[in-house]
Design a protein around this motif. Structure first.
Motif, PDB file in Angstrom:
ATOM      1  N   MET B   1       8.321 124.301 -71.250  1.00 52.80           N
ATOM      2  CA  MET B   1       8.083 124.354 -69.792  1.00 52.80           C
ATOM      3  C   MET B   1       8.717 125.592 -69.164  1.00 52.80           C
ATOM      4  O   MET B   1       9.654 126.147 -69.709  1.00 52.80           O
ATOM      5  CB  MET B   1       8.690 123.105 -69.148  1.00 52.80           C
ATOM      6  CG  MET B   1       7.843 122.510 -68.036  1.00 52.80           C
ATOM      7  SD  MET B   1       8.813 121.300 -67.111  1.00 52.80           S
ATOM      8  CE  MET B   1       8.927 122.132 -65.532  1.00 52.80           C
ATOM      9  N   THR B   2       8.179 126.006 -68.090  1.00 51.59           N
ATOM     10  CA  THR B   2       8.708 127.163 -67.363  1.00 51.59           C
ATOM     11  C   THR B   2       8.635 126.847 -65.870  1.00 51.59           C
ATOM     12  O   THR B   2       8.174 125.786 -65.475  1.00 51.59           O
ATOM     13  CB  THR B   2       7.856 128.423 -67.654  1.00 51.59           C
ATOM     14  OG1 THR B   2       6.489 128.054 -67.536  1.00 51.59           O
ATOM     15  CG2 THR B   2       8.109 128.970 -69.048  1.00 51.59           C
ATOM     16  N   ILE B   3       9.108 127.786 -65.047  1.00 49.61           N
ATOM     17  CA  ILE B   3       9.062 127.613 -63.593  1.00 49.61           C
ATOM     18  C   ILE B   3       7.807 128.280 -63.078  1.00 49.61           C
ATOM     19  O   ILE B   3       7.471 129.378 -63.501  1.00 49.61           O
ATOM     20  CB  ILE B   3      10.272 128.310 -62.938  1.00 49.61           C
ATOM     21  CG1 ILE B   3      11.581 127.750 -63.477  1.00 49.61           C
ATOM     22  CG2 ILE B   3      10.212 128.171 -61.436  1.00 49.61           C
ATOM     23  CD1 ILE B   3      12.787 128.445 -62.893  1.00 49.61           C
ATOM     24  N   SER B   4       7.143 127.648 -62.115  1.00 54.10           N
ATOM     25  CA  SER B   4       5.994 128.321 -61.519  1.00 54.10           C
ATOM     26  C   SER B   4       6.495 129.277 -60.444  1.00 54.10           C
ATOM     27  O   SER B   4       7.537 129.055 -59.815  1.00 54.10           O
ATOM     28  CB  SER B   4       5.016 127.303 -60.931  1.00 54.10           C
ATOM     29  OG  SER B   4       5.368 126.980 -59.606  1.00 54.10           O
ATOM     30  N   LEU B   5       5.765 130.367 -60.264  1.00 48.50           N
ATOM     31  CA  LEU B   5       6.139 131.369 -59.261  1.00 48.50           C
ATOM     32  C   LEU B   5       6.144 130.745 -57.867  1.00 48.50           C
ATOM     33  O   LEU B   5       6.969 131.104 -57.025  1.00 48.50           O
ATOM     34  CB  LEU B   5       5.140 132.539 -59.344  1.00 48.50           C
ATOM     35  CG  LEU B   5       5.466 133.821 -58.589  1.00 48.50           C
ATOM     36  CD1 LEU B   5       6.788 134.426 -59.032  1.00 48.50           C
ATOM     37  CD2 LEU B   5       4.348 134.858 -58.768  1.00 48.50           C
ATOM     38  N   TYR B   6       5.234 129.803 -57.659  1.00 50.12           N
ATOM     39  CA  TYR B   6       5.211 129.093 -56.363  1.00 50.12           C
ATOM     40  C   TYR B   6       6.521 128.336 -56.148  1.00 50.12           C
ATOM     41  O   TYR B   6       7.161 128.459 -55.102  1.00 50.12           O
ATOM     42  CB  TYR B   6       4.021 128.123 -56.327  1.00 50.12           C
ATOM     43  CG  TYR B   6       3.959 127.308 -55.052  1.00 50.12           C
ATOM     44  CD1 TYR B   6       3.273 127.775 -53.934  1.00 50.12           C
ATOM     45  CD2 TYR B   6       4.597 126.071 -54.957  1.00 50.12           C
ATOM     46  CE1 TYR B   6       3.223 127.037 -52.759  1.00 50.12           C
ATOM     47  CE2 TYR B   6       4.557 125.327 -53.789  1.00 50.12           C
ATOM     48  CZ  TYR B   6       3.870 125.813 -52.692  1.00 50.12           C
ATOM     49  OH  TYR B   6       3.840 125.085 -51.533  1.00 50.12           O
ATOM     50  N   ALA B   7       6.932 127.567 -57.164  1.00 49.17           N
ATOM     51  CA  ALA B   7       8.154 126.755 -57.030  1.00 49.17           C
ATOM     52  C   ALA B   7       9.384 127.615 -56.775  1.00 49.17           C
ATOM     53  O   ALA B   7      10.316 127.190 -56.083  1.00 49.17           O
ATOM     54  CB  ALA B   7       8.356 125.915 -58.295  1.00 49.17           C
ATOM     55  N   ALA B   8       9.379 128.825 -57.314  1.00 49.91           N
ATOM     56  CA  ALA B   8      10.534 129.708 -57.151  1.00 49.91           C
ATOM     57  C   ALA B   8      10.528 130.453 -55.826  1.00 49.91           C
ATOM     58  O   ALA B   8      11.476 131.169 -55.508  1.00 49.91           O
ATOM     59  CB  ALA B   8      10.580 130.715 -58.304  1.00 49.91           C
ATOM     60  N   SER B   9       9.457 130.279 -55.055  1.00 44.16           N
ATOM     61  CA  SER B   9       9.360 131.068 -53.821  1.00 44.16           C
ATOM     62  C   SER B   9       9.176 130.185 -52.583  1.00 44.16           C
ATOM     63  O   SER B   9      10.130 129.985 -51.820  1.00 44.16           O
ATOM     64  CB  SER B   9       8.220 132.091 -53.932  1.00 44.16           C
ATOM     65  OG  SER B   9       6.988 131.461 -54.264  1.00 44.16           O
ATOM     66  N   ILE B  10       7.992 129.638 -52.392  1.00 39.18           N
ATOM     67  CA  ILE B  10       7.660 128.978 -51.118  1.00 39.18           C
ATOM     68  C   ILE B  10       8.663 127.866 -50.744  1.00 39.18           C
ATOM     69  O   ILE B  10       9.183 127.872 -49.613  1.00 39.18           O
ATOM     70  CB  ILE B  10       6.206 128.430 -51.137  1.00 39.18           C
ATOM     71  CG1 ILE B  10       5.208 129.581 -51.428  1.00 39.18           C
ATOM     72  CG2 ILE B  10       5.870 127.752 -49.816  1.00 39.18           C
ATOM     73  CD1 ILE B  10       5.168 130.694 -50.409  1.00 39.18           C
ATOM     74  N   PRO B  11       8.993 126.922 -51.645  1.00 37.66           N
ATOM     75  CA  PRO B  11       9.931 125.866 -51.231  1.00 37.66           C
ATOM     76  C   PRO B  11      11.320 126.404 -50.865  1.00 37.66           C
ATOM     77  O   PRO B  11      11.983 125.857 -49.982  1.00 37.66           O
ATOM     78  CB  PRO B  11      10.012 124.951 -52.466  1.00 37.66           C
ATOM     79  CG  PRO B  11       8.791 125.251 -53.269  1.00 37.66           C
ATOM     80  CD  PRO B  11       8.483 126.690 -53.013  1.00 37.66           C
ATOM     81  N   VAL B  12      11.744 127.486 -51.538  1.00 42.40           N
ATOM     82  CA  VAL B  12      13.060 128.070 -51.232  1.00 42.40           C
ATOM     83  C   VAL B  12      13.043 128.674 -49.827  1.00 42.40           C
ATOM     84  O   VAL B  12      13.960 128.444 -49.013  1.00 42.40           O
ATOM     85  CB  VAL B  12      13.435 129.142 -52.282  1.00 42.40           C
ATOM     86  CG1 VAL B  12      14.795 129.748 -51.969  1.00 42.40           C
ATOM     87  CG2 VAL B  12      13.403 128.558 -53.693  1.00 42.40           C
ATOM     88  N   TYR B  13      12.001 129.426 -49.521  1.00 41.25           N
ATOM     89  CA  TYR B  13      11.889 130.001 -48.172  1.00 41.25           C
ATOM     90  C   TYR B  13      11.822 128.901 -47.118  1.00 41.25           C
ATOM     91  O   TYR B  13      12.431 129.013 -46.053  1.00 41.25           O
ATOM     92  CB  TYR B  13      10.649 130.911 -48.082  1.00 41.25           C
ATOM     93  CG  TYR B  13      10.800 132.217 -48.838  1.00 41.25           C
ATOM     94  CD1 TYR B  13      11.735 133.166 -48.434  1.00 41.25           C
ATOM     95  CD2 TYR B  13      10.024 132.507 -49.943  1.00 41.25           C
ATOM     96  CE1 TYR B  13      11.895 134.359 -49.125  1.00 41.25           C
ATOM     97  CE2 TYR B  13      10.164 133.704 -50.645  1.00 41.25           C
ATOM     98  CZ  TYR B  13      11.109 134.622 -50.223  1.00 41.25           C
ATOM     99  OH  TYR B  13      11.269 135.807 -50.908  1.00 41.25           O
TER     100      TYR B  13
END
Lengths: 169, 169
Positions: B1-13
């Motif tokens: 498994m890896t992190i999705s680029l979405y998960a690493a960006s939008i929820p953090v912002y």
């Protein structure tokens, strides 16, 4: 393609701890040149009930070490926060950077869904996955303390700018 | 498994802009209760050549919008930074949050290796992949400005703590 958990953690901590080290070197050089007591910077606060600059650096290092340890499923290294000088803070940061450098991508990657429990057995207990721990907790906490250390030095007249904060990227 | 680029960006912002909004509400309420001119907070700086608090909020919103736009391969929305009150900053943050909310994971995920060029054609031109842009540039910049806004309010006596900074996670 996706992002590896390693890529989202270790290089980011390295980048910011290296820039924090450089910022602290500038502060130390400034204090020395102007013959200002190091403690004027090390003990600086933005408000009386805020933690002093030296604690911000210690906590930033602690978050970097503990995130690297938790994500790679190692014990969190025990490090005493007894630093009292800029030189001792440099040693602390160097130690944190050495700990990060020893973590290999294969120790972290693939662990995204493994559970991490912070402050287990206390009223503050929180359950995360490695992914949510890093993205919603460990990175924001780390950036908070690195930026606050920067802000404290900036507030006290150290000539640094956002370029120093960002470091090499 | 890896992190999705979405998960690493939008929820953090989203997490951090929501907490920034809440912090600013506390500052506004404090100013109102104590009959203090809003500008005492909005124009506060930690040093004369630093940007004022209101600019820190504007730039944080700009980084959130531009990261969301670049990662999802959309044009960066044109937003005027002409806010002058706490109420106008709330509208600005709400607009940034609405822009983030409209971005779907499938618009971002899978774009990790796509090239992003910042300040193209200028001496400051930088080439990133979506992944390096987010992790080494856009998130550190964003956290820098959110934390600096927090630090400025804290320095000026607003009763907020790291819990307010961290928001809901």
């Amino acid at each position: 393609m996706t992002i590896s958990l390693y890529a989202a953690s270790i290089p980011v901590y390295k980048q910011m701890l290296t820039s924090l080290s450089d910022i602290l070197k500038k502060a130390e050089a400034h204090a020395e040149a102007k013959k200002i007591d190091q403690n004027a910077y090390l003990q600086a606060r933005l408000y009386p009930d805020m933690l002093a600059m030296i604690r911000q650096v210690q906590i930033a290092c602690d978050f970097a070490r503990s995130a690297a340890a938790r994500l790679s499923n190692q014990d969190i290294p025990k490090v005493e926060d007894n630093q009292q000088t800029f030189a001792e803070l440099q040693t602390l940061i160097a130690g944190a950077l050495a700990f990060l450098a020893a973590v290999k991508p294969e120790q972290i990657d693939g662990q995204e869904s493994r559970e991490i429990i912070t402050r287990p057995g206390t009223p503050q207990e929180r359950r995360f996955t490695c992914q949510t721990y890093l993205l919603t907790y460990a990175l924001p906490q780390f950036f908070f303390h690195v930026t606050t250390a920067y802000a404290l030095l900036r507030h006290n007249g150290i000539e640094i700018g956002k370029k120093d904060f960002m470091g090499a990227y």
